[in-house]
Design a protein around this motif. Structure first.
Motif, PDB file in Angstrom:
ATOM      1  N   CYS A 185       0.851  -1.191   0.000  1.00 14.12           N
ATOM      2  CA  CYS A 185       0.000   0.000   0.000  1.00 14.12           C
ATOM      3  C   CYS A 185       0.885   1.238   0.000  1.00 14.12           C
ATOM      4  O   CYS A 185       2.093   1.163   0.247  1.00 14.12           O
ATOM      5  CB  CYS A 185      -0.952   0.006   1.198  1.00 14.12           C
ATOM      6  N   SER A 197      -5.283  11.691  -1.278  1.00 11.75           N
ATOM      7  CA  SER A 197      -6.153  10.592  -1.700  1.00 11.75           C
ATOM      8  C   SER A 197      -7.349  11.063  -2.521  1.00 11.75           C
ATOM      9  O   SER A 197      -8.286  10.293  -2.744  1.00 11.75           O
ATOM     10  CB  SER A 197      -6.642   9.816  -0.472  1.00 11.75           C
ATOM     11  N   PRO A 200      -9.173   9.058  -8.231  1.00 10.27           N
ATOM     12  CA  PRO A 200      -8.789   7.648  -8.380  1.00 10.27           C
ATOM     13  C   PRO A 200      -7.267   7.482  -8.355  1.00 10.27           C
ATOM     14  O   PRO A 200      -6.521   8.452  -8.439  1.00 10.27           O
ATOM     15  CB  PRO A 200      -9.372   7.270  -9.742  1.00 10.27           C
ATOM     16  N   LEU A 201      -6.853   6.231  -8.278  1.00 10.23           N
ATOM     17  CA  LEU A 201      -5.428   5.918  -8.303  1.00 10.23           C
ATOM     18  C   LEU A 201      -4.831   6.348  -9.637  1.00 10.23           C
ATOM     19  O   LEU A 201      -5.288   5.915 -10.697  1.00 10.23           O
ATOM     20  CB  LEU A 201      -5.227   4.416  -8.086  1.00 10.23           C
ATOM     21  N   ASP A 202      -3.824   7.212  -9.597  1.00 12.08           N
ATOM     22  CA  ASP A 202      -3.229   7.771 -10.810  1.00 12.08           C
ATOM     23  C   ASP A 202      -1.709   7.760 -10.638  1.00 12.08           C
ATOM     24  O   ASP A 202      -1.144   8.596  -9.929  1.00 12.08           O
ATOM     25  CB  ASP A 202      -3.744   9.198 -11.023  1.00 12.08           C
ATOM     26  N   TRP A 203      -1.034   6.812 -11.313  1.00 16.92           N
ATOM     27  CA  TRP A 203       0.408   6.682 -11.136  1.00 16.92           C
ATOM     28  C   TRP A 203       1.162   7.878 -11.692  1.00 16.92           C
ATOM     29  O   TRP A 203       2.235   8.233 -11.177  1.00 16.92           O
ATOM     30  CB  TRP A 203       0.904   5.387 -11.775  1.00 16.92           C
ATOM     31  N   ARG A 264       1.050  -3.650   3.691  1.00 20.56           N
ATOM     32  CA  ARG A 264      -0.085  -3.071   4.406  1.00 20.56           C
ATOM     33  C   ARG A 264      -0.055  -3.400   5.893  1.00 20.56           C
ATOM     34  O   ARG A 264      -0.387  -2.558   6.728  1.00 20.56           O
ATOM     35  CB  ARG A 264      -1.400  -3.552   3.775  1.00 20.56           C
ATOM     36  N   LEU A 279      -2.729   5.382   2.184  1.00 18.45           N
ATOM     37  CA  LEU A 279      -3.709   5.954   1.264  1.00 18.45           C
ATOM     38  C   LEU A 279      -4.747   4.882   0.928  1.00 18.45           C
ATOM     39  O   LEU A 279      -4.410   3.694   0.844  1.00 18.45           O
ATOM     40  CB  LEU A 279      -3.020   6.438  -0.012  1.00 18.45           C
ATOM     41  N   PRO A 280      -5.998   5.270   0.696  1.00 17.83           N
ATOM     42  CA  PRO A 280      -7.088   4.289   0.532  1.00 17.83           C
ATOM     43  C   PRO A 280      -7.178   3.704  -0.870  1.00 17.83           C
ATOM     44  O   PRO A 280      -8.243   3.722  -1.500  1.00 17.83           O
ATOM     45  CB  PRO A 280      -8.331   5.117   0.875  1.00 17.83           C
ATOM     46  N   TYR A 281      -6.072   3.192  -1.384  1.00 17.42           N
ATOM     47  CA  TYR A 281      -6.060   2.583  -2.705  1.00 17.42           C
ATOM     48  C   TYR A 281      -5.624   1.127  -2.604  1.00 17.42           C
ATOM     49  O   TYR A 281      -4.797   0.773  -1.763  1.00 17.42           O
ATOM     50  CB  TYR A 281      -5.092   3.317  -3.645  1.00 17.42           C
ATOM     51  N   ARG A 282      -6.172   0.288  -3.475  1.00 19.11           N
ATOM     52  CA  ARG A 282      -5.711  -1.080  -3.628  1.00 19.11           C
ATOM     53  C   ARG A 282      -4.851  -1.133  -4.880  1.00 19.11           C
ATOM     54  O   ARG A 282      -5.308  -0.740  -5.962  1.00 19.11           O
ATOM     55  CB  ARG A 282      -6.893  -2.051  -3.746  1.00 19.11           C
ATOM     56  N   LEU A 283      -3.631  -1.617  -4.738  1.00 20.16           N
ATOM     57  CA  LEU A 283      -2.683  -1.561  -5.849  1.00 20.16           C
ATOM     58  C   LEU A 283      -2.845  -2.719  -6.827  1.00 20.16           C
ATOM     59  O   LEU A 283      -2.332  -2.663  -7.940  1.00 20.16           O
ATOM     60  CB  LEU A 283      -1.253  -1.513  -5.310  1.00 20.16           C
TER      61      LEU A 283
END
Length: 326
Positions: A185, A197, A200-203, A264, A279-283
Motif C-alpha cells: 500500500c 487521496s 482515483p489511483l493515478d500513477w 499493508r 492511502l485508501p487505494y488497492r494496488l
C-alpha cells in the motif's frame, strides 16, 4: 605402467596435508592491506618471512594468487577464488568457536539470524522469542539488511538463516521457502492522507510526489520500477533511498508530499503512532513473499528446523486472522 592422476585430486591432497588455517589468515591480510610491509607489521613478522610464507601458500595451491601492480598486490583469478573460500572457512571457524562458547555457558548453542525490516514485527518477535526463551536458551546474533545482503552473507558463511523477501538471483548452496504473502500500500504522513487521496489511483500524479524508495539494484526497487513502467509512467527520481524504517518515518514527519510503498500490515503497525497512514487505494498486486533462507547443509539442523516451524506457524495464524477480518 604409469597412469595420469586427476589434477583436482592432487590439489585436494595438497590442501588436506599441507594447508594450515594461519595461511588462510595470511591471505586475508594480504588482500586487506595489499602490501607485504603492512602485513608484516600487522603480524609482527619480518617482510622476508611474509614473502616466504606467501610463496609457500602459492606453492600449495600450485598457482600465483597475487600479482604486483602499481596499486599493490592484487588477487589473480585464482587468488579471488581462494580468497572466497578462505573467508568462508574462517567464518565457519569463528562460528564454531562461538557455538562452543555458548554451549559452555549453558546455552543450547548459537544461531546467526539475518532479518529484513520490511516484515511484520510479530514475525520478528516470534523468531527472537523462540530462540531466546527456549530451554536451554539459544544465543543469537542478528544482522539486518536487504535480502540481497542477507543472501550474500549466507553464501559467505556469515549467517545460518535469514528472513527476507523471496530472491531470484543466482545462489549456491542456499535454500529458500516462501511462507507469508503481503499486500502493498502507499504510505504517507497522516496529515496528508485527505489531500493526497483525492480522485482515483493515478500513477502519473503519484510520480510527481516526493518518493522514498529502496536503494538501486535491490529486488524491491526493481519491483517498484516495473510497476511504474507497467502503468506507462517513468519511475520517479527518489527524494530518499533507504530501507530504514526510522529514516522513512522521519522524512514522512517533515515532508508533506513524501510517499513510499510498504506492506499493508507493516503500515498498520506503524500507523498506530499517529504519524503515518495508508492511502485508501488497492494496488492490485502482491509483494514478493516473505521467505525463510538457510544453507543447504544446515536446513535439517534442529535449531533451524524449529525456528522455521515457529515462524511459519505464526505466519499461518496471522493470515488466517487477516482472512477472517476481511
Amino acid at each position: 605402467m604409469a597412469t595420469a592422476r586427476d589434477p583436482a585430486a592432487v590439489l585436494q591432497h595438497a590442501l588436506l596435508t599441507r594447508l594450515k588455517l594461519r595461511q588462510l589468515a595470511l591471505l586475508q591480510a594480504v588482500d586487506r592491506h595489499r602490501t607485504l610491509g603492512r602485513v608484516a607489521a600487522e603480524m609482527r613478522l619480518s617482510q622476508p618471512a611474509i614473502t616466504k610464507a606467501l610463496h609457500e601458500v602459492e606453492d600449495i595451491f600450485d598457482a600465483p594468487l597475487f600479482e604486483r601492480t602499481s596499486r599493490g598486490l592484487l588477487p589473480t583469478p585464482a587468488g579471488d577464488a581462494v580468497l572466497e573460500y578462505a573467508r568462508r572457512w574462517l567464518a565457519e571457524l569463528e562460528a564454531t568457536a562461538q557455538v562452543l562458547t555458548s554451549i559452555g555457558s549453558g546455552r543450547s548453542g548459537r544461531l546467526r539470524l539475518g532479518l529484513t525490516q520490511w516484515v511484520p514485527q510479530q514475525l520478528l518477535s516470534t523468531a527472537l522469542t523462540h530462540l531466546l526463551q527456549g530451554t536451554p536458551r539459544t544465543a543469537v546474533m542478528t544482522r539486518e539488511g536487504v535480502t540481497d545482503e542477507l543472501v550474500a552473507a549466507l553464501m559467505a558463511g556469515e549467517l545460518d538463516c535469514a528472513i527476507g523477501r523471496s530472491y531470484d538471483g543466482p545462489v549456491t548452496g542456499v535454500v529458500q521457502q516462501a511462507f507469508y504473502e503481503q499486500e502493498p500500500c502507499l504510505m504517507v504522513a497522516a496529515a496528508s492522507v485527505k489531500r493526497l487521496s483525492r480522485g482515483p489511483l493515478d500513477w502519473a500524479r503519484l510520480a510527481q510526489l516526493d518518493w522514498i524508495l529502496p536503494p538501486p539494484n535491490t529486488p524491491m526497487r526493481r519491483t517498484y520500477n516495473a510497476v511504474f513502467v507497467g502503468a506507462g509512467v517513468q519511475p520517479p527520481q527518489p527524494l530518499l533511498e533507504t530501507t530504514s524504517m526510522r529514516s522513512i518515518e522521519t522524512v514522512l514527519r517533515t515532508e508533506a508530499n513524501a510517499v513510499c510503498i510498504l506492506a499493508r500490515d507493516v503500515v498498520a503497525e506503524m500507523a498506530q503512532g499517529g504519524v503515518v497512514a495508508a492511502l485508501p487505494y488497492r494496488l492490485g498486486w502482491m509483494l514478493p513473499p516473505v521467505s525463510f533462507f538457510t544453507l543447504k547443509q544446515l536446513e535439517q539442523q534442529p535449531a533451524v528446523v524449529s525456528l522455521r516451524a515457529a515462524v511459519m506457524q505464526t505466519a499461518r495464524q496471522m493470515q488466517a486472522k487477516a482472512r477472517a477480518a476481511a
